[in-house]
Design an enzyme around this catalytic site. Structure first.
Site, PDB file in Angstrom:
ATOM      1  N   HIS A  67      -0.139  -5.137   2.312  1.00  0.00           N
ATOM      2  CA  HIS A  67       1.099  -4.927   1.310  1.00  0.00           C
ATOM      3  C   HIS A  67       1.869  -3.984   2.079  1.00  0.00           C
ATOM      4  CE1 HIS A  67       3.847  -4.965  -2.244  1.00  0.00           C
ATOM      5  NE2 HIS A  67       3.999  -3.930  -1.773  1.00  0.00           N
ATOM      6  N   GLU A  68       1.520  -2.820   2.356  1.00  0.00           N
ATOM      7  CA  GLU A  68       2.265  -1.584   2.902  1.00  0.00           C
ATOM      8  C   GLU A  68       2.427  -1.733   4.391  1.00  0.00           C
ATOM      9  OE1 GLU A  68       3.878   0.527   1.148  1.00  0.00           O
ATOM     10  OE2 GLU A  68       2.759   0.022  -0.780  1.00  0.00           O
ATOM     11  N   HIS A  71       5.520  -3.849   4.898  1.00  0.00           N
ATOM     12  CA  HIS A  71       6.693  -3.132   4.997  1.00  0.00           C
ATOM     13  C   HIS A  71       7.036  -2.386   6.131  1.00  0.00           C
ATOM     14  CE1 HIS A  71       7.709  -3.707   0.767  1.00  0.00           C
ATOM     15  NE2 HIS A  71       6.589  -3.280   0.314  1.00  0.00           N
TER      16      HIS A  71
END
Length: 379
Positions: A67-68, A71
């Site tokens: 998820h990170e 980003h």
């Protein structure tokens, strides 16, 4: 949030773990090994539940990292500098050195996180269905199904329009696009984040007090995190607005007092002009006059008194490679996040490799005090 253990680089992004990430591993493992797995598939030995639970918690951490990373990768593609990623107790955080240049870039960076979690949830859902059709152990199917559910829940929760959640970034990009004012947009997203945080805190404590449900404490903790982080983001936006367009040359201390690397600690303590200069750190010069590093009062103090006559400044200084540096023309708003993350909270200012100044967080705070107190010109 500073890392405790570095995992190296993934996709060119520095990744680390904070010690509090153990809380996630333990919490997920206990919930699964003592609750969900035995309830869904009784009759297995205790060690089987614990092995499945621990492996599931590690895969869950991997999904948070994905998820990170999403980003960070999209941020880089949109011209945003990424400091790194740290996984910790409440999930993960991608540290960005600079902000998105446009509302569109902000939207792309924000939306990719929930989409990644949603994709992970979908993949795990399909995998669980496939494993069940192949009559794989029910423990494995249950663990994969839990991963599917938790990733979908994370995607939905992160999409809520409240800072610092990804949905808060989406809200900020919308408000920024509509008003043209990044600071005003940040205020709006932060206010939504604080409102959601207080709702979670109130709901969590109500669950504990009136229903005896201790899991409400976790909800209250998440709510407190949202409140504090949303408030910090609003303050950071105000700070960046005040410092917009201010170069390092207007903030730094020019021609700082320096110390030769070859000087002994004893000589430094005897000759340093502490009566005129009350600095807690001094730039260190190499024999050729170039900048070698930075020596702090703490490093000097840690040298035993009997070793000070033979220990040189160069032996206890932090080398230049470990110190933040800037040029006089750099913008303070770009330097500020680096100083806040740095160990020494200061940077050496170099012009063509030559030392011309030093800037600290205290210097920036003083300038902000003046800028925010000065009357604004109309028209």
């Amino acid at each position: 949030m500073k890392e405790t253990l570095s995992l190296g680089r993934i996709a060119g992004v520095r990744v680390g773990l904070h010690w509090s990430v153990l809380v996630i591993i333990v919490l997920v493992a206990v919930v699964l090994a003592r609750g969900r797995l035995p309830a869904a598939h009784p009759g297995h030995p205790a060690w089987a539940y614990w092995v499945a639970a621990l492996l599931t918690s590690l895969v869950f951490l991997a999904s948070l990292l994905a998820h990170e990373l999403a980003h960070a990768v999209v941020a880089r593609r949109n011209g945003v500098q990424v400091e790194g990623i740290t996984l910790w107790m409440l999930g993960g955080a991608a540290r960005l050195r600079t902000e998105a240049p446009t509302p569109g870039a902000e939207l792309r960076i924000a939306v990719v996180g929930p989409l990644t979690s949603l994709v992970a949830g979908g993949v795990c859902t399909g995998l669980a269905v496939g494993l069940d059709a192949l009559h794989v152990s029910g423990l494995v199917v249950e663990a994969v199904a839990w991963l599917a559910a938790i990733n979908i829940v994370l995607a939905v929760f992160n999409a809520l329009p409240a800072a610092p959640l990804d949905g808060g970034r989406l809200l900020r990009s919308f408000l920024w696009h509509r008003t043209g004012d990044r600071v005003r947009a940040t205020r709006g997203a932060s206010a939504a984040g604080r409102a959601l945080g207080w709702l979670l805190v109130g709901g969590g404590f109500a669950a504990v007090l009136f229903a005896g449900n201790l899991s409400g404490l976790w909800s209250a903790l998440i709510g407190w995190f949202l409140i504090s982080t949303a408030t910090a983001e609003a303050r950071q936006a105000e700070l960046r607005s005040a410092l917009h367009g201010v170069p390092v040359s207007r903030v730094m201390t020019w021609a700082p007092v320096t110390v030769p690397a070859a000087m002994t600690i004893a000589r430094f303590l005897a000759d340093a002009p502490f009566d005129r200069f009350r600095h807690s750190a001094f730039p260190v010069l190499a024999p050729d006059g170039g900048v070698a590093g930075l020596v702090t009062a703490g490093a000097v103090r840690d040298v035993p008194p009997d070793a000070r006559p033979t220990t040189t400044i160069g032996q206890v200084m932090r080398p230049l490679s470990d110190i933040e540096t800037a040029a006089p023309g750099d913008m303070v708003v770009d330097l500020l996040p680096r100083l806040q993350e740095s160990r020494e909270r200061r940077a050496l200012v170099l012009d063509a490799g030559r030392l011309v100044g030093i800037v600290t967080l205290a210097d920036i705070s003083r300038v902000v005090t003046w800028l925010t107190g000065a009357p604004r010109r109309e028209g």
